[in-house]
Structure formats: structure tokens, C-alpha cells
Design an enzyme around this catalytic site. Sequence first.
Site, PDB file in Angstrom:
ATOM      1  N   HIS A 106      -8.532  -6.906   0.441  1.00  0.00           N
ATOM      2  CA  HIS A 106      -8.139  -6.660   0.963  1.00  0.00           C
ATOM      3  C   HIS A 106      -9.346  -5.965   1.516  1.00  0.00           C
ATOM      4  O   HIS A 106      -8.709  -5.198   3.134  1.00  0.00           O
ATOM      5  CB  HIS A 106      -7.519  -4.509   0.677  1.00  0.00           C
ATOM      6  CG  HIS A 106      -7.564  -3.805   1.044  1.00  0.00           C
ATOM      7  ND1 HIS A 106      -6.683  -4.023   2.144  1.00  0.00           N
ATOM      8  CD2 HIS A 106      -7.480  -2.000   0.938  1.00  0.00           C
ATOM      9  CE1 HIS A 106      -6.376  -2.952   2.844  1.00  0.00           C
ATOM     10  NE2 HIS A 106      -6.626  -1.753   2.361  1.00  0.00           N
ATOM     11  N   HIS A 140      -1.176   3.014  -5.631  1.00  0.00           N
ATOM     12  CA  HIS A 140      -1.602   1.459  -5.820  1.00  0.00           C
ATOM     13  C   HIS A 140      -2.578   0.838  -5.837  1.00  0.00           C
ATOM     14  O   HIS A 140      -3.734   2.201  -5.739  1.00  0.00           O
ATOM     15  CB  HIS A 140      -1.188   0.868  -4.127  1.00  0.00           C
ATOM     16  CG  HIS A 140      -1.503   1.663  -3.335  1.00  0.00           C
ATOM     17  ND1 HIS A 140      -1.264   2.135  -2.587  1.00  0.00           N
ATOM     18  CD2 HIS A 140      -2.523   0.820  -2.893  1.00  0.00           C
ATOM     19  CE1 HIS A 140      -2.164   2.393  -1.951  1.00  0.00           C
ATOM     20  NE2 HIS A 140      -3.131   1.191  -1.728  1.00  0.00           N
ATOM     21  N   ASP A 143      -6.368  -0.971  -4.173  1.00  0.00           N
ATOM     22  CA  ASP A 143      -7.082  -1.795  -3.508  1.00  0.00           C
ATOM     23  C   ASP A 143      -8.235  -3.251  -4.357  1.00  0.00           C
ATOM     24  O   ASP A 143      -8.259  -2.423  -4.799  1.00  0.00           O
ATOM     25  CB  ASP A 143      -7.658  -1.691  -2.414  1.00  0.00           C
ATOM     26  CG  ASP A 143      -6.581  -0.664  -1.491  1.00  0.00           C
ATOM     27  OD1 ASP A 143      -5.658  -0.759  -1.417  1.00  0.00           O
ATOM     28  OD2 ASP A 143      -7.257   0.080  -0.849  1.00  0.00           O
ATOM     29  N   HIS A 171       1.061  -1.395  -0.044  1.00  0.00           N
ATOM     30  CA  HIS A 171      -0.233  -0.294  -0.105  1.00  0.00           C
ATOM     31  C   HIS A 171       0.954   1.136  -0.405  1.00  0.00           C
ATOM     32  O   HIS A 171       0.122   2.303   0.491  1.00  0.00           O
ATOM     33  CB  HIS A 171      -0.965  -0.094   0.985  1.00  0.00           C
ATOM     34  CG  HIS A 171      -1.762  -1.171   1.064  1.00  0.00           C
ATOM     35  ND1 HIS A 171      -3.324  -1.351   0.867  1.00  0.00           N
ATOM     36  CD2 HIS A 171      -2.157  -2.241   1.830  1.00  0.00           C
ATOM     37  CE1 HIS A 171      -4.320  -2.201   0.601  1.00  0.00           C
ATOM     38  NE2 HIS A 171      -3.286  -3.246   0.878  1.00  0.00           N
TER      39      HIS A 171
END
Length: 255
Positions: A68, A62, A64, A58
Site C-alpha cells: 500500500h 483493516h 495495510d 480499506h
Amino acid sequence: MRRLVDLSVVTRHTPSEATPVTVELLDHVTGATVLGLTPEDFPDGMAISNETVTLTTHTGTHMDAPLHYGPVSGGAPAKSIDQVPLEWCVGPGVRLDVRHVPPGEGITVEHLRAALRAAGHTLRPGDIVLLWTGADALWGEAEYLTKYPGLTGEGTAFLVESGVRVIGIDAWGLDRPMRSMIDDYRRTGDKKTLWPAHVYGRTREYLQLEKLAQLAALPAPTGFTVVCFPVAVAGAGAGWTRVVALLDDEGGHAR
């Protein structure tokens, strides 16, 4: 002719990251000795270099993945970052101007509807929505961690249920700052105040892009293509991503 706009921050150690980044350099001289040779054995008296980088998935710009948010999304096992369909990672970009929302506050459905009206756009399946908060101006400072608005759970549902698979933001996270959420939870005891945008991903799968930059460099709210392929880290909930906008150099519109 296409023009590229880099919407990513440079991955580095900075007060704007909540966790440290370390880079151990194996330079052009030492690289030779590791191989049992000397620099003089190589052309120009130099071997090749290498780096060992320690950071979280992270860190920096980035993506997710659904994993996550929780182990299950929409009743099925949540996708890890290496399972994200690449088709989701290219699409028409829509920049929504929510710079007027104060830091620590939630970006609501009404904020999103107003931004869409201002952009003259109706959401379509496959759109990649970029929330323009202006928080990237604080990148490099500790305030970057705390001075930004975040998307509400209702706002997340509105976008995803309109066919959006990817939601990005030019701030440290998609939800409100951690301290704002935790303070609200301790005051009210309401668990729904904790990471509502993330938690919505347990209902329907979607992707987040966090720590975007340079949304102000886009010439218009629409008319560009976003490309955001994550590094495929096996079984991980996130992956580092170079996010780029493709524009036509003459008119600002992707072809």
C-alpha cells in the site's frame, strides 16, 4: 479463563467511511428461485441467503500491507496483504494513550516516549502498538473523517526501529487527516507533509491497523495479546481484519 475484547468496528455504510458500502441481499425466498427451485422445496419453506458486498479493502477495520505504501520496501518488492507472515499478526499488545494530542496534529516521538513511560513499558520486538486517540467515539459521524491526530514519520520510524511490526490506531487513518496534510503541502510545497507514516513503509516494512475501536475497554496499557489476521486478498495492499485482544478474565493479563 480468557476474555475477548473486540477492537474492530462493524463494516457498514456510514458517514464515517470515505467511500460507499453497498450490500445486495439475496434473501431466503429469492435464493430458491436462483437455484431453479421454489421455497417450498426446502425445509421450513426457506432456501439459503447470500449477500453481494461492494467496498474497498480499506473499508472498516483493516490492515495495510507494505504494498500500500509503495512497490518497494527496504529495497525489496513490497509484500501484498496475502504475503504478510501470520507470525506478525499475533503479539503482545501495548496501548499508548495519546488522547491529549489535538485533532489534526502529529503524534511525535516525544508523545510516544511519554506514553511508554506512563505505561511503564519498554518496546520489544514483536510488540503490537495501539495508539489510543479516542477518535472512535466519533464512529458513525462525518467528523470521524477529520477529527483525529496522526502519527508522524519520525514517530513511525521510532516504533518500527524498536522492533514493532504492527501499528494500530482507533481513527480513520494512521497519518493526520487528509485535509490537514494537503493544506500543509499547499502552503509549504513540502512533499514530506504528505502521508509521512505511510511513506516510511518504503524504507522498512511494517503493517498498519486502521479504524480500531474500544481501546478504552482494555483494563491496562499492557498485559494482553493482540490477534489481527487479515483476509488474504491476492495482490492487494490491504485486507479487512477482525482485531481482537485476548485477556485473562481474572487479572486482565493474557496467559
